[in-house]
Motif scaffolding. Structure first.
Motif, PDB file in Angstrom:
ATOM      1  N   ARG A  59      47.131  32.628  40.261  1.00 48.54           N
ATOM      2  CA  ARG A  59      48.408  33.197  39.819  1.00 48.54           C
ATOM      3  C   ARG A  59      49.534  32.925  40.812  1.00 48.54           C
ATOM      4  N   TYR A  96      47.449  35.939  31.111  1.00 45.11           N
ATOM      5  CA  TYR A  96      47.758  34.569  31.528  1.00 45.11           C
ATOM      6  C   TYR A  96      48.686  33.947  30.504  1.00 45.11           C
ATOM      7  N   THR A 103      51.349  34.295  35.375  1.00 47.81           N
ATOM      8  CA  THR A 103      51.245  35.625  34.773  1.00 47.81           C
ATOM      9  C   THR A 103      52.604  36.209  34.400  1.00 47.81           C
ATOM     10  N   TRP A 119      41.279  30.379  32.440  1.00 45.29           N
ATOM     11  CA  TRP A 119      42.103  30.277  33.644  1.00 45.29           C
ATOM     12  C   TRP A 119      41.755  28.998  34.414  1.00 45.29           C
TER      13      TRP A 119
END
Length: 140
Positions: A59, A96, A103, A119
């Motif tokens: 992220r 996501y 994010t 992811w």
């Protein structure tokens, strides 16, 4: 019935009973060993921490793709398939944005949670993802 025939039959039945009991005990021991091996394999790995490391690496918007790749592969170094399955479970589903790759969501977007598999697929190159998939085929 003749007593000379009863004794061999009784011995045969008793032997069969002992054999079945021995087989049942062996199965219990195998199950106990599987549990023991599972406990030993996961005792030195904090799966929640590993899941958090992966989440933070993927992220992070200031990371380059090379830095993300390095952080992901470092977090998974030495991780067995069993441990990886526990990391996948600990990671769960998290928000996501497949459009932006992070994010953050625009006001008109509907946030969606995705599992670790997606992811990793989104964050890694196809060759890196295939490398992980070859190591953890059941989970990716």
């Amino acid at each position: 019935m003749d007593s000379s025939k009863i004794i061999p039959i009784s011995v045969g039945v008793a032997g069969l009973g002992i054999l079945l009991f021995a087989i049942a005990q062996t199965s219990k021991n195998k199950n106990a060993n599987v549990y023991l091996n599972h406990a030993l394999e996961t005792e030195n790995l904090n799966v929640k921490e590993q899941a958090t490391l992966l989440y933070e690496a993927m992220r992070e918007v200031n990371f380059t793709n090379t830095e993300k790749r390095k952080a992901i592969f470092t977090a998974l170094t030495g991780v067995t398939p069993l441990q990886f399955s526990l990391i996948v479970k600990a990671f769960g589903n998290r928000y996501y944005n497949t459009f932006t790759g992070n994010t953050s969501f625009a006001i008109w977007q509907n946030p969606v949670k995705y599992p670790l598999k997606l992811w990793l697929k989104e964050e890694l190159s196809n060759s890196d993802y295939q490398l992980l998939k070859s190591k953890y085929p059941k989970y990716l």
